[in-house]
Design a protein around this motif. Structure first.
Motif, PDB file in Angstrom:
ATOM      1  N   LYS A  78      52.298  69.495  32.080  1.00 19.98           N
ATOM      2  CA  LYS A  78      52.032  68.378  31.166  1.00 19.98           C
ATOM      3  C   LYS A  78      53.316  67.830  30.565  1.00 19.98           C
ATOM      4  N   LEU A  79      54.264  68.686  30.293  1.00 19.87           N
ATOM      5  CA  LEU A  79      55.538  68.201  29.761  1.00 19.87           C
ATOM      6  C   LEU A  79      56.274  67.331  30.785  1.00 19.87           C
ATOM      7  N   TYR A 118      49.069  40.370  40.409  1.00 21.06           N
ATOM      8  CA  TYR A 118      47.931  39.852  41.139  1.00 21.06           C
ATOM      9  C   TYR A 118      46.771  40.835  40.972  1.00 21.06           C
ATOM     10  N   PRO A 119      45.535  40.379  41.062  1.00 17.41           N
ATOM     11  CA  PRO A 119      44.383  41.283  40.875  1.00 17.41           C
ATOM     12  C   PRO A 119      44.441  42.517  41.778  1.00 17.41           C
ATOM     13  N   ARG A 120      44.838  42.302  43.046  1.00 16.08           N
ATOM     14  CA  ARG A 120      44.886  43.441  43.961  1.00 16.08           C
ATOM     15  C   ARG A 120      45.931  44.453  43.514  1.00 16.08           C
ATOM     16  N   GLU A 121      47.089  43.953  43.076  1.00 15.06           N
ATOM     17  CA  GLU A 121      48.148  44.853  42.611  1.00 15.06           C
ATOM     18  C   GLU A 121      47.718  45.612  41.370  1.00 15.06           C
ATOM     19  N   ARG A 122      47.032  44.904  40.469  1.00 14.92           N
ATOM     20  CA  ARG A 122      46.576  45.564  39.241  1.00 14.92           C
ATOM     21  C   ARG A 122      45.563  46.662  39.548  1.00 14.92           C
ATOM     22  N   ILE A 123      44.659  46.370  40.479  1.00 13.05           N
ATOM     23  CA  ILE A 123      43.641  47.368  40.850  1.00 13.05           C
ATOM     24  C   ILE A 123      44.298  48.600  41.466  1.00 13.05           C
ATOM     25  N   LEU A 124      45.272  48.368  42.367  1.00 15.10           N
ATOM     26  CA  LEU A 124      45.956  49.501  42.994  1.00 15.10           C
ATOM     27  C   LEU A 124      46.726  50.323  41.968  1.00 15.10           C
ATOM     28  N   ALA A 125      47.352  49.645  41.018  1.00 15.30           N
ATOM     29  CA  ALA A 125      48.091  50.368  39.979  1.00 15.30           C
ATOM     30  C   ALA A 125      47.146  51.171  39.097  1.00 15.30           C
ATOM     31  N   LEU A 126      46.006  50.564  38.742  1.00 17.52           N
ATOM     32  CA  LEU A 126      45.022  51.276  37.918  1.00 17.52           C
ATOM     33  C   LEU A 126      44.469  52.496  38.650  1.00 17.52           C
ATOM     34  N   ILE A 127      44.201  52.324  39.940  1.00 17.61           N
ATOM     35  CA  ILE A 127      43.689  53.462  40.726  1.00 17.61           C
ATOM     36  C   ILE A 127      44.721  54.580  40.764  1.00 17.61           C
ATOM     37  N   THR A 128      45.984  54.221  40.955  1.00 19.06           N
ATOM     38  CA  THR A 128      47.040  55.233  41.030  1.00 19.06           C
ATOM     39  C   THR A 128      47.114  56.064  39.761  1.00 19.06           C
ATOM     40  N   PHE A 129      47.111  55.380  38.611  1.00 17.36           N
ATOM     41  CA  PHE A 129      47.227  56.115  37.351  1.00 17.36           C
ATOM     42  C   PHE A 129      45.896  56.716  36.902  1.00 17.36           C
ATOM     43  N   SER A 130      44.778  56.202  37.446  1.00 12.62           N
ATOM     44  CA  SER A 130      43.470  56.734  37.055  1.00 12.62           C
ATOM     45  C   SER A 130      43.128  58.028  37.773  1.00 12.62           C
ATOM     46  N   LEU A 131      43.931  58.408  38.758  1.00 16.97           N
ATOM     47  CA  LEU A 131      43.655  59.660  39.469  1.00 16.97           C
ATOM     48  C   LEU A 131      43.688  60.860  38.532  1.00 16.97           C
ATOM     49  N   GLY A 132      44.378  60.692  37.395  1.00 17.01           N
ATOM     50  CA  GLY A 132      44.406  61.788  36.430  1.00 17.01           C
ATOM     51  C   GLY A 132      43.033  62.172  35.923  1.00 17.01           C
ATOM     52  N   ALA A 133      42.063  61.238  36.038  1.00 21.17           N
ATOM     53  CA  ALA A 133      40.699  61.549  35.613  1.00 21.17           C
ATOM     54  C   ALA A 133      40.114  62.696  36.437  1.00 21.17           C
ATOM     55  N   LEU A 167      45.294  70.078  41.128  1.00 19.55           N
ATOM     56  CA  LEU A 167      44.926  68.665  41.025  1.00 19.55           C
ATOM     57  C   LEU A 167      45.808  67.940  40.009  1.00 19.55           C
ATOM     58  N   THR A 168      46.174  68.632  38.933  1.00 14.06           N
ATOM     59  CA  THR A 168      47.065  68.017  37.945  1.00 14.06           C
ATOM     60  C   THR A 168      48.414  67.683  38.579  1.00 14.06           C
ATOM     61  N   LEU A 169      48.942  68.596  39.371  1.00 19.22           N
ATOM     62  CA  LEU A 169      50.208  68.329  40.063  1.00 19.22           C
ATOM     63  C   LEU A 169      50.065  67.204  41.089  1.00 19.22           C
ATOM     64  N   ILE A 170      48.984  67.230  41.845  1.00 18.25           N
ATOM     65  CA  ILE A 170      48.775  66.222  42.880  1.00 18.25           C
ATOM     66  C   ILE A 170      48.631  64.832  42.255  1.00 18.25           C
ATOM     67  N   CYS A 171      47.799  64.739  41.218  1.00 19.30           N
ATOM     68  CA  CYS A 171      47.569  63.440  40.571  1.00 19.30           C
ATOM     69  C   CYS A 171      48.843  62.917  39.896  1.00 19.30           C
ATOM     70  N   SER A 172      49.629  63.824  39.314  1.00 18.45           N
ATOM     71  CA  SER A 172      50.869  63.379  38.663  1.00 18.45           C
ATOM     72  C   SER A 172      51.896  62.889  39.673  1.00 18.45           C
TER      73      SER A 172
END
Length: 420
Positions: A210-211, A301-316, A355-360
């Motif tokens: 986490k650090l 662009y909408p597609r770029e925003r969606i891809l960025a959100l998906i990338t960072f949302s993997l932490g869920a 999963l925490t390591l993979i998502c990060s």
């Protein structure tokens, strides 16, 4: 004429008799107490040890003494006296163990342990190793060098592998059986000892991972509210880890508390584990949502925003694994025929850490894919480790693009370089 054996004298239980949760708790507790206080028979199953006590109790018609128990089974006389006292006297003690050994034993369940720890450890170790290698290669190739938060993630990866390897040893010492009465005290105490080690080691592994994420977020922007959020979350993470470690060390008068059943621990171990797991889930959620405002601030662009959100949302995904681990802590630290094992907790902890390591590492892996296949992903100007302002400046950013391209050609500033 010789007196009949308890097996001949006692009637069997009715065919429709059901063992209640209270009865099962009593059986498993008795197995733990007698197994732990009978060093002469520590390699026999505690079910067999209960039978030995029952035969002795039947022989002396319930008039058991601490001195005789000490001589036959090996505990010190004060500890044998405590054992008699926990059952409210020798007669109640005799009645309980005879009932368990000769009436309940034939209908006791014998659940086996799930074979999940070793397959999970091998699978996740292979996958996480590959992801970490891609992450480091991405940093070197795309971001201009491996950053301090990457090295911290590498330390977290090494600690995760060590944690998993110890969990494999825990799986081995547990044998195939779940219930205490199917295992020897040698196996039970060995299992508790390794689980204790895993429990006090876990906070440091999770804290390191986490650090690394928090340092990453700190360096990718100079927005004050995100940096102050990182400070606050860091305090919670570090405080939780240190507190968990200290609680486990000082909770009971002896660190090897399982060898001293007559001693009262200061804190309920199960409740403490659940409380600390809840705090870790809280920080999981904070770390998951922390970068989201940056994505929405960028003009993409909408597609770029969606891809960025998906990338960072993997932490869920890691958050979900943490929640399942909390459920397993609640369920599999109860005394019942099918929940007196902690291997399920081990399995979900391995899942959570990996999963925490993979998502990060997802943003870095995506940046590598963008670097080698820009036409496929069609997203060179995102928040995931692309170069800052292309090759014009000749300098590479950390979280990817430090700029986001918009439809009108404008750029949204995040950071020039995490080292700045």
């Amino acid at each position: 004429m010789a007196s009949p054996s308890p097996q001949d004298a006692l009637p069997p239980l009715p065919a429709d008799f059901q063992i209640s949760p209270h009865d099962m708790y009593q059986v498993l507790s008795t197995a733990m107490w007698l197994g732990g206080l009978s060093p002469k028979f520590k390699y026999e199953t505690t079910g067999e040890v209960i039978k030995r006590y029952a035969d002795y109790a039947w022989q002396v018609r319930g008039n058991m003494t601490a001195k005789e128990i000490s001589q036959r089974f090996g505990p010190a006389e004060p500890h044998a006296q405590w054992l008699i006292g926990i059952f409210d006297g020798p007669q109640n003690f005799a009645g309980t163990i005879v009932t368990i050994a000769y009436q309940m034993a034939p209908i006791l369940p014998h659940p086996t342990n799930p074979n999940v720890v070793i397959p999970l450890f091998i699978s996740f170790t292979i996958i996480t190793t590959l992801i970490m290698a891609l992450r480091l290669w991405s940093r070197y190739k795309v971001a201009g060098g491996i950053q301090p938060f990457d090295w911290l993630a590498v330390v977290g990866y090494v600690l995760t592998v060590i944690w998993g390897a110890v969990a494999v040893a825990h799986d081995h010492i547990n044998t195939q059986w779940q219930a205490f009465y199917d295992k020897s005290w040698y196996n039970i105490s060995g299992s508790i000892e390794i689980y204790y080690g895993l429990t006090i080691f876990y906070p440091w592994v999770m804290m390191t991972i986490k650090l690394s994420l928090l340092l990453f977020y700190y360096r990718m922007t100079n927005w004050n509210y995100i940096r102050w959020s990182v400070y606050a979350t860091t305090v919670i993470v570090v405080g939780t880890s240190i507190s968990a470690f200290i609680v486990w060390l000082v909770n009971c008068p002896h660190v090897r508390y399982w060898d001293y059943p007559w001693e009262q621990c200061r804190i309920n171990i199960k409740k403490a584990q659940v409380a600390f797991a809840g705090l870790y889930i809280l920080t999981d959620v904070i770390i998951w949502i922390l970068p989201m405002p940056l994505v929405f601030q960028l003009k993409l662009y909408p597609r770029e925003r969606i891809l960025a959100l998906i990338t960072f949302s993997l932490g869920a995904i890691a958050c979900v694994a943490s929640c399942y681990r909390l459920v397993m802590l609640e369920q599999y630290t109860n005394y019942s025929s099918q929940s007196s094992t902690t291997l399920i907790i081990d399995a979900w902890t391995i899942t959570e850490l990996n999963l925490t390591l993979i998502c990060s590492s997802a943003p870095a892996v995506r940046a590598l894919a963008i670097h080698y296949a820009p036409k496929i992903l069609n997203s060179l100007g995102t928040v995931a480790f692309a170069t800052q302002n292309g090759s014009q400046h000749g300098k590479k950013g950390s979280i990817g693009s430090s700029t986001g391209s918009s439809k009108n050609g404008a750029h949204a500033r995040v950071t020039a370089d995490p080292e700045k």
